[in-house]
Scaffold this motif. Structure first.
Motif, PDB file in Angstrom:
ATOM      1  N   ALA A  92      -1.548   4.152  48.789  1.00  0.00           N
ATOM      2  CA  ALA A  92      -0.955   2.926  49.311  1.00  0.00           C
ATOM      3  C   ALA A  92      -1.392   2.722  50.763  1.00  0.00           C
ATOM      4  CB  ALA A  92       0.561   2.997  49.226  1.00  0.00           C
ATOM      5  N   GLU A  93      -1.754   1.492  51.068  1.00  0.00           N
ATOM      6  CA  GLU A  93      -2.092   1.138  52.443  1.00  0.00           C
ATOM      7  C   GLU A  93      -0.898   0.410  53.043  1.00  0.00           C
ATOM      8  OE1 GLU A  93      -6.185  -0.316  53.153  1.00  0.00           O
ATOM      9  OE2 GLU A  93      -6.336  -0.251  50.963  1.00  0.00           O
ATOM     10  N   PHE A  94      -0.623   0.702  54.296  1.00  0.00           N
ATOM     11  CA  PHE A  94       0.448  -0.005  54.990  1.00  0.00           C
ATOM     12  C   PHE A  94       0.071  -0.138  56.463  1.00  0.00           C
ATOM     13  CE2 PHE A  94       1.503   4.450  55.195  1.00  0.00           C
ATOM     14  CZ  PHE A  94       2.041   4.650  56.460  1.00  0.00           C
ATOM     15  N   CYS A  95       0.713  -1.067  57.127  1.00  0.00           N
ATOM     16  CA  CYS A  95       0.397  -1.340  58.524  1.00  0.00           C
ATOM     17  C   CYS A  95       1.676  -1.386  59.346  1.00  0.00           C
ATOM     18  CB  CYS A  95      -0.346  -2.676  58.652  1.00  0.00           C
ATOM     19  SG  CYS A  95      -1.941  -2.689  57.819  1.00  0.00           S
ATOM     20  N   GLU A  96       1.512  -1.142  60.629  1.00  0.00           N
ATOM     21  CA  GLU A  96       2.633  -1.252  61.561  1.00  0.00           C
ATOM     22  C   GLU A  96       2.099  -1.584  62.947  1.00  0.00           C
ATOM     23  OE1 GLU A  96       3.509   3.333  62.820  1.00  0.00           O
ATOM     24  OE2 GLU A  96       4.473   2.619  61.010  1.00  0.00           O
ATOM     25  N   CYS A  97       2.999  -2.052  63.765  1.00  0.00           N
ATOM     26  CA  CYS A  97       2.653  -2.365  65.150  1.00  0.00           C
ATOM     27  C   CYS A  97       2.750  -1.096  66.000  1.00  0.00           C
ATOM     28  CB  CYS A  97       3.590  -3.430  65.701  1.00  0.00           C
ATOM     29  SG  CYS A  97       3.427  -5.029  64.875  1.00  0.00           S
ATOM     30  N   ILE A  98       2.312  -1.187  67.223  1.00  0.00           N
ATOM     31  CA  ILE A  98       2.350  -0.034  68.125  1.00  0.00           C
ATOM     32  C   ILE A  98       3.786   0.443  68.354  1.00  0.00           C
ATOM     33  CG2 ILE A  98       1.887   0.677  70.507  1.00  0.00           C
ATOM     34  CD1 ILE A  98      -0.621  -1.038  70.404  1.00  0.00           C
ATOM     35  N   ASP A  99       4.751  -0.496  68.321  1.00  0.00           N
ATOM     36  CA  ASP A  99       6.153  -0.108  68.528  1.00  0.00           C
ATOM     37  C   ASP A  99       6.780   0.534  67.290  1.00  0.00           C
ATOM     38  OD1 ASP A  99       6.398  -2.298  66.887  1.00  0.00           O
ATOM     39  OD2 ASP A  99       7.659  -3.468  68.248  1.00  0.00           O
ATOM     40  N   SER A 101       7.161  -0.939  64.223  1.00  0.00           N
ATOM     41  CA  SER A 101       7.726  -1.867  63.243  1.00  0.00           C
ATOM     42  C   SER A 101       6.716  -2.144  62.133  1.00  0.00           C
ATOM     43  CB  SER A 101       8.142  -3.176  63.925  1.00  0.00           C
ATOM     44  OG  SER A 101       7.017  -3.768  64.552  1.00  0.00           O
ATOM     45  N   SER A 102       7.202  -2.219  60.904  1.00  0.00           N
ATOM     46  CA  SER A 102       6.339  -2.440  59.740  1.00  0.00           C
ATOM     47  C   SER A 102       5.998  -3.915  59.601  1.00  0.00           C
ATOM     48  CB  SER A 102       7.033  -1.972  58.467  1.00  0.00           C
ATOM     49  OG  SER A 102       7.236  -0.590  58.511  1.00  0.00           O
ATOM     50  N   ILE A 103       4.739  -4.169  59.264  1.00  0.00           N
ATOM     51  CA  ILE A 103       4.284  -5.536  59.017  1.00  0.00           C
ATOM     52  C   ILE A 103       3.300  -5.492  57.849  1.00  0.00           C
ATOM     53  CG2 ILE A 103       4.573  -6.301  61.405  1.00  0.00           C
ATOM     54  CD1 ILE A 103       1.467  -6.055  61.632  1.00  0.00           C
ATOM     55  N   THR A 104       2.958  -6.660  57.338  1.00  0.00           N
ATOM     56  CA  THR A 104       1.885  -6.711  56.345  1.00  0.00           C
ATOM     57  C   THR A 104       0.563  -6.606  57.089  1.00  0.00           C
ATOM     58  OG1 THR A 104       1.758  -9.113  56.413  1.00  0.00           O
ATOM     59  CG2 THR A 104       3.246  -8.134  54.776  1.00  0.00           C
ATOM     60  N   THR A 138       5.589  17.102  44.402  1.00  0.00           N
ATOM     61  CA  THR A 138       4.929  16.023  45.110  1.00  0.00           C
ATOM     62  C   THR A 138       4.266  16.554  46.375  1.00  0.00           C
ATOM     63  OG1 THR A 138       6.599  14.483  44.300  1.00  0.00           O
ATOM     64  CG2 THR A 138       5.259  13.738  46.140  1.00  0.00           C
ATOM     65  N   GLY A 139       3.044  16.095  46.607  1.00  0.00           N
ATOM     66  CA  GLY A 139       2.343  16.360  47.850  1.00  0.00           C
ATOM     67  C   GLY A 139       1.929  15.048  48.463  1.00  0.00           C
ATOM     68  N   GLU A 140       1.983  14.958  49.789  1.00  0.00           N
ATOM     69  CA  GLU A 140       1.697  13.663  50.435  1.00  0.00           C
ATOM     70  C   GLU A 140       0.964  13.884  51.755  1.00  0.00           C
ATOM     71  OE1 GLU A 140       4.502  10.050  50.629  1.00  0.00           O
ATOM     72  OE2 GLU A 140       4.802  11.109  52.521  1.00  0.00           O
ATOM     73  N   SER A 141       0.019  12.994  52.016  1.00  0.00           N
ATOM     74  CA  SER A 141      -0.677  12.967  53.298  1.00  0.00           C
ATOM     75  C   SER A 141      -0.768  11.524  53.764  1.00  0.00           C
ATOM     76  CB  SER A 141      -2.093  13.543  53.181  1.00  0.00           C
ATOM     77  OG  SER A 141      -2.048  14.910  52.914  1.00  0.00           O
ATOM     78  N   ILE A 142      -0.591  11.330  55.048  1.00  0.00           N
ATOM     79  CA  ILE A 142      -0.713   9.992  55.653  1.00  0.00           C
ATOM     80  C   ILE A 142      -1.795  10.073  56.703  1.00  0.00           C
ATOM     81  CG2 ILE A 142       0.437   8.194  56.974  1.00  0.00           C
ATOM     82  CD1 ILE A 142       3.060   9.056  55.655  1.00  0.00           C
ATOM     83  N   ILE A 143      -2.700   9.101  56.681  1.00  0.00           N
ATOM     84  CA  ILE A 143      -3.806   9.076  57.622  1.00  0.00           C
ATOM     85  C   ILE A 143      -3.932   7.680  58.225  1.00  0.00           C
ATOM     86  CG2 ILE A 143      -5.466   8.600  55.808  1.00  0.00           C
ATOM     87  CD1 ILE A 143      -7.480  10.208  57.397  1.00  0.00           C
ATOM     88  N   ARG A 144      -4.261   7.636  59.489  1.00  0.00           N
ATOM     89  CA  ARG A 144      -4.507   6.351  60.138  1.00  0.00           C
ATOM     90  C   ARG A 144      -5.951   5.957  59.880  1.00  0.00           C
ATOM     91  NH1 ARG A 144      -3.653   4.642  66.454  1.00  0.00           N
ATOM     92  NH2 ARG A 144      -4.452   2.531  66.182  1.00  0.00           N
ATOM     93  N   THR A 145      -6.149   4.773  59.320  1.00  0.00           N
ATOM     94  CA  THR A 145      -7.487   4.331  58.962  1.00  0.00           C
ATOM     95  C   THR A 145      -8.074   3.350  59.973  1.00  0.00           C
ATOM     96  OG1 THR A 145      -6.565   2.601  57.541  1.00  0.00           O
ATOM     97  CG2 THR A 145      -7.159   4.695  56.498  1.00  0.00           C
ATOM     98  N   GLN A 146      -7.251   2.781  60.830  1.00  0.00           N
ATOM     99  CA  GLN A 146      -7.757   1.848  61.835  1.00  0.00           C
ATOM    100  C   GLN A 146      -6.847   1.821  63.027  1.00  0.00           C
ATOM    101  OE1 GLN A 146      -8.038  -2.140  60.458  1.00  0.00           O
ATOM    102  NE2 GLN A 146      -9.472  -2.734  62.041  1.00  0.00           N
TER     103      GLN A 146
END
Length: 146
Positions: A92-99, A101-104, A138-146
């Protein structure tokens, strides 16, 4: 009962060796069940570590090419020795602002640029050998792509 077996039974009744044999016979099944449960627990812990490692492998591939989610999923599945019939990979891809907060991902942030992330989750259905339940690991990893 024959007259010659009576002294044998009396000697067995008062023997310390007989008490040890009875205690051993009572404790071995209990210790065996505990040992088998410990073996199942160790297998579950090993499979959990394998899932975590596989999702990290997928995250490393996502650093190279985050657009090809099917190849990321294949990388996760190929990075583990678990049965792939019971392994599911969700990306799953998701985005957020520097503060924070979640956004599309198509939106913009008032406080700066949009940060894109990818969550790689691997779920494995484990059937223990000696415990009659089904466990979901369950195993999970989160990576910043941009």
């Amino acid at each position: 009962m024959s007259p010659t077996s009576a002294p044998l039974l009396i000697r067995f009744k008062h023997s310390q060796k007989a008490a040890v044999a009875v205690e051993f016979a009572l404790l071995v099944p209990v210790m065996g069940v505990m040992l088998l449960g410990l073996l199942d627990y160790a297998i579950v812990a090993f499979h959990k570590m394998e899932l975590e490692s596989a999702t990290r492998s997928g995250a490393q591939y996502a650093m190279l090419d985050s657009s090809d989610t099917s190849l990321i999923s294949t990388t996760v599945k190929n990075s583990t020795n678990l049965d792939t019939d019971f392994l599911e990979v969700d990306i799953a891809e998701f985005c957020e602002c520097i503060d924070g907060s979640s956004i599309t991902c198509a939106d913009t942030c008032a406080t700066g640029s949009v940060r894109s992330f990818m969550r790689i989750t691997a779920t494995y259905t484990h059937n223990p050998i000696f415990i009659p339940v089904t466990m979901t690991l369950t195993g999970e990893s989160i990576i910043r792509t941009q």
